[in-house]
Design a protein around this motif. Structure first.
Motif, PDB file in Angstrom:
ATOM      1  N   CYS A   1      -7.715  32.008 -23.098  1.00 31.21           N
ATOM      2  CA  CYS A   1      -7.666  33.066 -24.110  1.00 31.21           C
ATOM      3  C   CYS A   1      -8.759  34.096 -23.817  1.00 31.21           C
ATOM      4  O   CYS A   1      -9.619  33.879 -22.942  1.00 31.21           O
TER       5      CYS A   1
ATOM      6  N   CYS B   1      -8.218  26.405 -21.883  1.00 36.04           N
ATOM      7  CA  CYS B   1      -9.639  26.073 -21.953  1.00 36.04           C
ATOM      8  C   CYS B   1      -9.997  25.446 -23.314  1.00 36.04           C
ATOM      9  O   CYS B   1     -10.406  24.293 -23.382  1.00 36.04           O
ATOM     10  N   CYS B   2      -9.792  26.202 -24.394  1.00 33.35           N
ATOM     11  CA  CYS B   2     -10.240  25.708 -25.705  1.00 33.35           C
ATOM     12  C   CYS B   2      -9.103  25.122 -26.539  1.00 33.35           C
ATOM     13  O   CYS B   2      -9.348  24.600 -27.627  1.00 33.35           O
TER      14      CYS B   2
ATOM     15  N   ARG C   1      -6.647  26.712 -28.042  1.00 31.14           N
ATOM     16  CA  ARG C   1      -6.169  27.590 -29.120  1.00 31.14           C
ATOM     17  C   ARG C   1      -4.677  27.888 -28.923  1.00 31.14           C
ATOM     18  O   ARG C   1      -4.255  28.265 -27.838  1.00 31.14           O
TER      19      ARG C   1
ATOM     20  N   CYS D   1     -12.391  32.726 -24.196  1.00 29.97           N
ATOM     21  CA  CYS D   1     -12.827  31.800 -23.135  1.00 29.97           C
ATOM     22  C   CYS D   1     -13.013  32.531 -21.810  1.00 29.97           C
ATOM     23  O   CYS D   1     -13.817  32.106 -20.966  1.00 29.97           O
TER      24      CYS D   1
ATOM     25  N   CYS E   1      -4.377  28.020 -25.128  1.00 35.90           N
ATOM     26  CA  CYS E   1      -5.454  28.372 -24.205  1.00 35.90           C
ATOM     27  C   CYS E   1      -5.760  27.121 -23.377  1.00 35.90           C
ATOM     28  O   CYS E   1      -6.037  26.061 -23.942  1.00 35.90           O
TER      29      CYS E   1
HETATM   30 ZN   LIG Z   1      -9.784  29.626 -25.388  1.00 36.54          ZN
END
Ligand SMILES: [Zn+2]
Ligand SMILES: [Zn+2]
Length: 260
Positions: free
Chosen positions: A85, A70-71, A73, A88, A68
């Motif tokens: 993901c 963003c985070c 993952r 997010c 991901c």
């Molecule tokens: Zn994420």
């Protein structure tokens, strides 16, 4: 105790012997007290900087793409490019990207447990050495001005005797040449351990738990938040909210991340 005495003798002798003899002295000492793997304590044939045996090293898995964006993952598939993901996309986190270096499983999980709960503080070094090369590019791109470790409540700090995030932050600060702020971000409210809580309960549990001692120092600053493990992200999200309110931009790095 014997090892401690040997370490003292080693320090004293090193001060007395010339450089050319230091290598021979180290070899002699290794023969007397063979270096052990920091994780499983097996004797090491060729102790490198990380000081882990080949079996332990082989069980360490990094987090690979795609993740991901963003985070951080990791996705179950090994094909495709990084993208946000589902979670997010629905609930964008208050930080810029988060990245974790290692999968929180097998030997990595054991080492982090021993480090935090078994008081084996020396494990911070092999863990940081395993993680840092996997985070170098991310940190260079974000170009943080300050490292902030996720704080412990003073009661937890007294129980444990150290904050693992600060110990890691010190090593990362040295490697990346970024100043470390140990006490601006504070955990001001006691929270129950998160281990047995669901994601929603974790978010509730840490709400309002953090504050800044000197918020004005963080306005417009690019801050790197450091923690040991990213589970649901509730702790770093709550810290990032506090930092965003002070005008800071936050990215997150953790040693490891739980993998579904
Ligand atoms: Zn994420
Ligand atoms: Zn080992």
């Amino acid at each position: 105790m014997e090892k401690r005495k040997a370490a003292v003798v080693d320090r004293c002798c090193r001060a007395l012997i010339p450089d050319f003899a230091a290598g021979a002295w180290t070899s002699f000492l290794n023969l007397l007290l063979p270096p052990l793997c920091h994780s499983c304590r097996a004797p090491l044939q060729a102790p490198g900087e990380i000081r882990l045996c080949p079996d332990c090293l082989a069980s360490v898995a990094g987090i690979g793409d795609p993740i991901c964006s963003c985070c951080g993952r990791p996705f179950a598939t090994f094909a495709g490019i990084d993208h946000p993901c589902g979670e997010c996309t629905l609930y964008p986190p208050p930080f810029l990207p988060a990245r974790s270096a290692l999968r929180y499983e097998k030997r990595v999980r054991e080492m982090i447990h021993s480090f935090k709960y078994g008081y084996r503080v020396m494990l911070r070094r092999p863990l940081a050495l395993l993680a840092a090369p996997r985070l170098d590019d991310f940190v260079a791109e974000f170009a943080p001005e300050l490292i902030l470790p996720v704080p412990l409540h003073v009661k937890r700090l007294r129980q444990r005797g150290f904050n693992q995030a600060i110990l890691l932050g010190e090593l990362f600060s040295r490697r990346w040449q970024i100043p470390l702020s140990r006490d601006n971000l504070r955990r001001v409210r006691w929270t129950e351990p998160q281990v047995t809580l669901s994601a929603a309960e974790r978010a509730d549990n840490v709400r309002g738990a953090f504050s800044l001692a000197r918020a004005e120092l963080l306005e417009w600053k690019r801050v790197l938040l450091v923690d040991d493990v990213y589970t649901t992200g509730s702790t770093v999200k709550e810290c990032s909210r506090v930092l965003a309110a002070a005008g800071a931009v936050t990215a997150v790095v953790t040693l490891a991340r739980g993998v579904d």
